[in-house]
Enzyme design. Structure first.
Site, mmCIF file in Angstrom:
data_model
loop_
_atom_site.group_PDB
_atom_site.id
_atom_site.type_symbol
_atom_site.label_atom_id
_atom_site.label_comp_id
_atom_site.label_asym_id
_atom_site.label_seq_id
_atom_site.Cartn_x
_atom_site.Cartn_y
_atom_site.Cartn_z
ATOM 1 N N HIS A 217 0.822 -1.216 0.000
ATOM 2 C CA HIS A 217 0.000 0.000 0.000
ATOM 3 C C HIS A 217 0.857 1.269 0.000
ATOM 4 O O HIS A 217 0.340 2.364 -0.248
ATOM 5 C CB HIS A 217 -0.980 0.003 1.187
ATOM 6 N N ASP A 267 -0.117 -7.648 1.344
ATOM 7 C CA ASP A 267 0.388 -6.274 1.421
ATOM 8 C C ASP A 267 1.909 -6.246 1.542
ATOM 9 O O ASP A 267 2.477 -5.782 2.526
ATOM 10 C CB ASP A 267 -0.260 -5.560 2.614
ATOM 11 N N SER A 364 4.438 2.027 8.406
ATOM 12 C CA SER A 364 4.024 1.053 7.393
ATOM 13 C C SER A 364 5.217 0.632 6.543
ATOM 14 O O SER A 364 6.076 1.449 6.197
ATOM 15 C CB SER A 364 2.947 1.652 6.482
#
Length: 416
Positions: A217, A267, A364
């Site tokens: 992402h 992801d 992230s």
């Protein structure tokens, strides 16, 4: 300060044969943190190894249990391993200063390790199914004497206090500790071209001279030529930063099944760099998890996560911090986070911290690092954390994309 061993008396439950007989080595759940080791004279000691490099102060507290014998027997106080001088030398060079305990006058069964605490953090603990067994504790602090001497200087003490006060307002993750530069030399930062400036986006992990791994992402739907990777990055407020290199991306890759869906099932993403990086003390690749390592049946692995994410006050950070987390089973994660069940799949992994510390916004893409055979390996990618207003709710678990479930895709897309 060394603590004299305290002898404990027990009722003999069987014949005490001494060290000539082979001793039973109990199991424990502390992983690479502890091991029983036989010396040249045949005696067995317990050796403790920190899971992190670069610690200059080690405050150990460990607990064993043991069956009784007819003799007075002890777990000794701790000492530096193989001796204090060599332990200090490892600490000064950025390595891991080890400590050990010896077992005196035990019969054919060594004490069982049931708890390890280091610098105030409990890394592992377990109950003993054998009832009414006494606890034997060993407590020890190991601090580099050179650092201890510096701290006696008023100027050094003032700098230390100022640093501690500053960290309260600009921590890197929600909790954890600021890491020394080069402790995780594969740690890098992903930036996006935002017109006149580059904007920090995510964390990446270097796995080869041309490849970094991050979350899908972080790169999905973005042009590769708009992305830059800062390898060797430490101080986000300094540019250019000595010892760090900013490199443009040449291409990005995500699994075919990833389409921007918020479920972190796949992801994981790869950024191929335009030029090769040069390996230095601050720039080194992390080892990839391999199929040969296998997956623990009950999880419970301790790992570390590092990055420049927002702190508990939603403040952007300057230096990276590392947080220790424990992996839990998918069943436990589903049980404790029922509202997140749609995001927890066989291809994800959950890990948390008992102090509600962990990765948050801006972390992230960071790697969940787990020690295997004395080396850090990349087991998973930070994908999703529950929200609580402007910050993250870390009372339970962060959800990661499990690298162990995507090895074939990762290996086929790495550019060496």
């Amino acid at each position: 300060m060394a603590i004299a061993p305290v002898p404990l008396l027990f009722v003999c439950l069987g014949l005490c044969l001494g060290t000539a007989l082979a001793q039973t080595v109990p199991s424990h759940n502390c992983g690479d943190l502890f091991t029983y080791m036989r010396r040249g004279d045949g005696s067995i000691i317990g050796v403790f190894t920190p899971l992190q490099d670069g610690l200059t102060s080690l405050d150990w507290s460990v607990v064993f249990t043991a069956h009784g014998t007819s003799q007075a027997h002890t777990v000794s106080s701790m000492g530096g391993y193989p001796d204090k001088q060599q332990a200090f030398e490892k600490m000064r060079s950025g390595g891991r200063g080890q400590a050990f305990v010896s077992f005196q006058n035990y019969g054919n069964e060594l004490p069982k390790l049931i708890k390890v605490e280091l610098n105030g953090h409990v890394y592992c603990s377990a109950s003993d199914s054998r009832e009414h067994l006494p606890a034997l504790a060993a407590i020890h602090s190991l601090i580099d004497p050179e650092r201890e001497r510096r701290l006696q200087s008023p100027h050094e003490l003032i700098r230390t206090l100022r640093s501690a006060a500053w960290k309260g307002f600009a921590a890197a993750q929600a909790g954890g500790e600021v890491i020394t530069r080069g402790r995780f030399p594969w740690l890098g930062a992903l930036y996006e071209d935002n017109g006149p400036t580059l904007k920090y986006s995510c964390v990446v992990s270097l796995v080869s001279k041309r490849t970094v791994i991050t979350a899908a992402h972080c790169i999905h739907g973005k042009k590769a030529l708009d992305l830059w990777v800062y390898v060797g990055r430490h101080d986000r407020n300094t540019h250019p930063e000595s010892g760090a290199t900013l490199i443009r991306a040449s291409s990005t890759r995500t699994p075919s099944q990833y389409d921007g869906n918020p479920v972190p099932d796949s992801d994981v993403g790869i950024v191929v760099l335009d030029t090769e990086v040069e390996y230095t003390n601050y720039v080194r690749p992390i080892c990839l998890w391999t199929s040969r390592m296998g997956l623990p049946a009950n999880e419970g692995d301790m790992g570390a996560v590092a990055g420049w994410g927002l702190d508990e006050n939603a403040v952007e950070t300057r230096y990276p911090k590392a947080v220790n987390v424990r992996v839990v089973t998918r069943e436990q994660c589903l049980s404790d986070m029922k509202r997140a069940e749609d995001f927890i799949t066989p291809n994800t992994l959950c890990a948390g911290n008992s102090n509600a510390h962990g990765p948050c916004l801006g972390d992230s893409g960071g790697g969940l690092m787990i020690m295997r055979n004395g080396r850090w390996t990349l087991r998973a990618i930070v994908a999703l954390a529950p929200r609580k207003g402007l910050i993250c709710d870390l009372r339970k678990y962060v959800i990661y994309c499990d690298v162990a479930k995507h090895l074939t895709w990762i290996e086929s897309n790495i550019v060496q």
